[in-house]
Design a protein around this motif. Structure first.
Motif, PDB file in Angstrom:
ATOM      1  N   GLY A  84       0.782  -1.236   0.000  1.00 43.94           N
ATOM      2  CA  GLY A  84       0.000   0.000   0.000  1.00 43.94           C
ATOM      3  C   GLY A  84       0.814   1.287   0.000  1.00 43.94           C
ATOM      4  O   GLY A  84       0.271   2.352  -0.287  1.00 43.94           O
ATOM      5  N   GLY A 101       7.972  -2.371   6.227  1.00 43.90           N
ATOM      6  CA  GLY A 101       6.941  -2.752   5.252  1.00 43.90           C
ATOM      7  C   GLY A 101       7.304  -4.093   4.613  1.00 43.90           C
ATOM      8  O   GLY A 101       8.439  -4.571   4.745  1.00 43.90           O
ATOM      9  N   ALA A 154      11.666  -7.017   3.376  1.00 43.34           N
ATOM     10  CA  ALA A 154      12.246  -8.367   3.448  1.00 43.34           C
ATOM     11  C   ALA A 154      13.298  -8.589   2.358  1.00 43.34           C
ATOM     12  O   ALA A 154      14.094  -9.519   2.442  1.00 43.34           O
ATOM     13  CB  ALA A 154      11.128  -9.406   3.297  1.00 43.34           C
ATOM     14  N   ASN A 155      13.308  -7.729   1.353  1.00 41.03           N
ATOM     15  CA  ASN A 155      14.182  -7.957   0.194  1.00 41.03           C
ATOM     16  C   ASN A 155      15.655  -7.673   0.510  1.00 41.03           C
ATOM     17  O   ASN A 155      16.019  -6.556   0.890  1.00 41.03           O
ATOM     18  CB  ASN A 155      13.708  -7.078  -0.975  1.00 41.03           C
ATOM     19  CG  ASN A 155      14.393  -7.442  -2.265  1.00 41.03           C
ATOM     20  OD1 ASN A 155      15.568  -7.144  -2.447  1.00 41.03           O
ATOM     21  ND2 ASN A 155      13.663  -8.099  -3.145  1.00 41.03           N
ATOM     22  N   GLY A 212       5.553  -2.534  -4.002  1.00 40.90           N
ATOM     23  CA  GLY A 212       4.930  -3.862  -3.868  1.00 40.90           C
ATOM     24  C   GLY A 212       4.041  -4.177  -5.058  1.00 40.90           C
ATOM     25  O   GLY A 212       4.084  -5.274  -5.627  1.00 40.90           O
ATOM     26  N   GLY A 235       4.181 -11.695  -5.330  1.00 44.62           N
ATOM     27  CA  GLY A 235       5.242 -11.694  -6.333  1.00 44.62           C
ATOM     28  C   GLY A 235       6.617 -11.294  -5.834  1.00 44.62           C
ATOM     29  O   GLY A 235       7.633 -11.770  -6.332  1.00 44.62           O
ATOM     30  N   ASP A 276       4.528  -7.293  -7.611  1.00 42.25           N
ATOM     31  CA  ASP A 276       3.394  -8.227  -7.696  1.00 42.25           C
ATOM     32  C   ASP A 276       2.782  -8.219  -9.101  1.00 42.25           C
ATOM     33  O   ASP A 276       2.425  -9.269  -9.635  1.00 42.25           O
ATOM     34  CB  ASP A 276       2.309  -7.873  -6.668  1.00 42.25           C
ATOM     35  CG  ASP A 276       2.779  -8.079  -5.224  1.00 42.25           C
ATOM     36  OD1 ASP A 276       3.786  -8.784  -5.015  1.00 42.25           O
ATOM     37  OD2 ASP A 276       2.145  -7.530  -4.315  1.00 42.25           O
ATOM     38  N   PRO A 290       8.659 -11.897  -3.206  1.00 44.46           N
ATOM     39  CA  PRO A 290       9.668 -12.910  -2.871  1.00 44.46           C
ATOM     40  C   PRO A 290      10.098 -13.739  -4.082  1.00 44.46           C
ATOM     41  O   PRO A 290      11.272 -14.126  -4.182  1.00 44.46           O
ATOM     42  CB  PRO A 290       8.955 -13.798  -1.842  1.00 44.46           C
ATOM     43  CG  PRO A 290       7.835 -12.971  -1.314  1.00 44.46           C
ATOM     44  CD  PRO A 290       7.448 -12.016  -2.397  1.00 44.46           C
ATOM     45  N   GLU A 327      12.437 -11.727  -6.198  1.00 40.97           N
ATOM     46  CA  GLU A 327      13.753 -11.690  -5.538  1.00 40.97           C
ATOM     47  C   GLU A 327      14.532 -12.981  -5.799  1.00 40.97           C
ATOM     48  O   GLU A 327      15.730 -12.949  -6.083  1.00 40.97           O
ATOM     49  CB  GLU A 327      13.600 -11.478  -4.027  1.00 40.97           C
ATOM     50  CG  GLU A 327      14.957 -11.484  -3.338  1.00 40.97           C
ATOM     51  CD  GLU A 327      14.913 -11.194  -1.841  1.00 40.97           C
ATOM     52  OE1 GLU A 327      13.893 -11.464  -1.197  1.00 40.97           O
ATOM     53  OE2 GLU A 327      15.937 -10.699  -1.328  1.00 40.97           O
TER      54      GLU A 327
HETATM   55  P1  AMP Z   1       2.534  -5.572   3.120  1.00 38.25           P
HETATM   56  O1  AMP Z   1       1.498  -4.835   2.324  1.00 38.25           O
HETATM   57  O2  AMP Z   1       3.280  -4.726   4.073  1.00 38.25           O
HETATM   58  O3  AMP Z   1       2.040  -6.853   3.731  1.00 38.25           O
HETATM   59  O4  AMP Z   1       3.629  -6.038   2.045  1.00 38.25           O
HETATM   60  C1  AMP Z   1       3.294  -6.909   1.018  1.00 38.25           C
HETATM   61  C2  AMP Z   1       4.223  -6.675  -0.150  1.00 38.25           C
HETATM   62  O5  AMP Z   1       5.557  -7.068   0.181  1.00 38.25           O
HETATM   63  C3  AMP Z   1       3.823  -7.491  -1.372  1.00 38.25           C
HETATM   64  O6  AMP Z   1       3.830  -6.618  -2.479  1.00 38.25           O
HETATM   65  C4  AMP Z   1       4.938  -8.526  -1.470  1.00 38.25           C
HETATM   66  O7  AMP Z   1       5.181  -8.962  -2.797  1.00 38.25           O
HETATM   67  C5  AMP Z   1       6.124  -7.765  -0.920  1.00 38.25           C
HETATM   68  N1  AMP Z   1       7.233  -8.609  -0.476  1.00 38.25           N
HETATM   69  C6  AMP Z   1       7.228  -9.563   0.475  1.00 38.25           C
HETATM   70  N2  AMP Z   1       8.442 -10.163   0.553  1.00 38.25           N
HETATM   71  C7  AMP Z   1       9.240  -9.567  -0.398  1.00 38.25           C
HETATM   72  C8  AMP Z   1      10.584  -9.737  -0.830  1.00 38.25           C
HETATM   73  N3  AMP Z   1      11.377 -10.645  -0.284  1.00 38.25           N
HETATM   74  N4  AMP Z   1      11.037  -8.934  -1.829  1.00 38.25           N
HETATM   75  C9  AMP Z   1      10.229  -7.989  -2.368  1.00 38.25           C
HETATM   76  N5  AMP Z   1       8.967  -7.794  -2.015  1.00 38.25           N
HETATM   77  C10 AMP Z   1       8.464  -8.562  -1.032  1.00 38.25           C
END
Ligand code: AMP
Ligand code: MG
Length: 334
Positions: A140, A261, A265-266, A164, A180, A168, A182, A185
């Motif tokens: 978001g 956010g 995690a990336n 995000g 998308g 995605d 993870p 990545e």
């Molecule tokens: P949230 O809205 O805070 O739950 O974040 C969700 C977003 O984080 C989604 O768009 C996921 O694809 C993204 N996300 C989760 N893990 C990773 C990662 N390892 N690398 C990039 N994006 C990630």
């Protein structure tokens, strides 16, 4: 005031894909954090009605499990916090309904929480950040913010889709599993060849929709390895954000750079921001993996801080705010 010996806040998250309940105490102990996430069928994004249906179906189980894990009875809860926004209206309303019912049944305050501020406060709790420049990247939000004059102020953000959404959206077009980020990545780690894609920074804002269109176009040409496309997409998208973050850091001279956010995690994004922090003598802090994505703890902890600062809302005025801006929220506890 209630006659309870220990202040405990129950927080409900329901902005988008995740319905979650968490209980925290005033010392910042997360007593439980239970989540259930709606996963759309392959190739599709979140359907607002289906996600809300998921939330209403799982809410009794998630609530019961959160209380059981925390070994807390409802009568020990001092306040009920909920994500008032921003997010999908249908999903927000489901969580808000549960929160209102609990607060009025228990006769305790109902505390509205801005979801993005939840990501920031939980990251600050878990990393010990006190006055950071914060890079918030999720489904978001894509915002570079710092605290000043009673609010989180925006020093850069996306002009269109979030980081995000970009990852995605690309993954969806490529037929990769959801979420998308993870997957992109994972593929990016095997990328070798950089494919030219457009990087857009305007002022101190980033823009990702042109990048998404260009990446999908390359994908459809069928000439490139998916690994190379994922690698190039990440490099370009992250470079734009890192450039804007570095400018804000240099300008504000903060001594902490905090990443939070879901996209936090990336590992590649972490690596790039860590270098920037080092160059500006700032401490680099990143939210722990288990608290990077949407969770109840971000709402429960922020709710607890807000409750202690006297923030509450009547049932009548507790309508959800799907488009609530982060820099419009007064923060009396900082
Ligand atoms: P949230 O809205 O805070 O739950 O974040 C969700 C977003 O984080 C989604 O768009 C996921 O694809 C993204 N996300 C989760 N893990 C990773 C990662 N390892 N690398 C990039 N994006 C990630
Ligand atoms: Mg989020």
């Amino acid at each position: 005031m209630t006659g309870k010996t220990r202040t405990i806040c129950l927080g409900i998250e329901s902005t988008a894909h995740t319905f979650a309940v968490s209980l925290v105490d005033e010392d910042g102990n997360i007593l439980s954090d239970v989540r259930s996430t709606y996963v759309p069928p392959p190739g599709r994004g979140i359907h607002p009605r289906e996600s809300a249906q998921h939330h209403s179906q799982v809410s009794p189980m998630v609530l019961r499990e959160a209380l059981a894990k925390a070994k807390i009875s409802l009568k020990d809860v001092s306040a009920i916090a909920f994500s008032q926004g921003p997010g999908l209206g249908t999903c927000l309303r489901t969580g808000a309904t549960v929160a209102r019912a609990l607060a009025s049944y228990l006769g305790v305050p109902l505390v509205p929480v801005h979801h993005a501020i939840g990501h920031i406060e939980l990251a600050a709790l878990k990393t010990g950040a006190s006055d950071p420049l914060t890079v918030l990247v999720s489904g978001g939000h894509t915002s570079i913010v710092a605290f000043s004059g009673g609010r989180w102020r925006v020093f850069g953000e996306t002009e269109d889709i979030t980081l995000g959404n970009l990852l995605d959206g690309f993954a969806r077009e490529a037929g990769l599993p959801s979420p998308g980020g993870p997957t992109v990545e994972r593929f990016a780690r095997e990328g070798k060849r950089f494919i030219e894609l457009p990087l857009t920074v305007k002022g101190n804002d980033v823009s990702y929709s042109g990048l998404l269109t260009a990446a999908i176009k390359k994908l459809k040409e069928g000439k490139y390895r998916i690994e190379d496309l994922c690698y190039s997409l990440q490099e370009v998208a992250f470079s734009a954000l890192v450039e804007a973050s570095e400018r804000a850091l240099a300008f504000l001279e903060k001594s902490e750079l905090l990443l939070t956010g879901g996209v936090a995690a990336n590992r590649r994004l972490q690596e790039m921001l860590r270098i920037v922090a080092k160059e500006h003598n700032a401490r680099f802090l990143v939210v722990p993996l288990e608290y990077s994505g949407d969770c109840g703890a971000q709402i429960a902890w922020t709710g607890l801080l807000a409750y202690k600062a006297g923030v509450k809302v009547s049932i009548e005025r507790s309508q959800v705010k799907p488009r609530w801006r982060l820099d419009s929220v007064p923060i009396p506890w900082r």
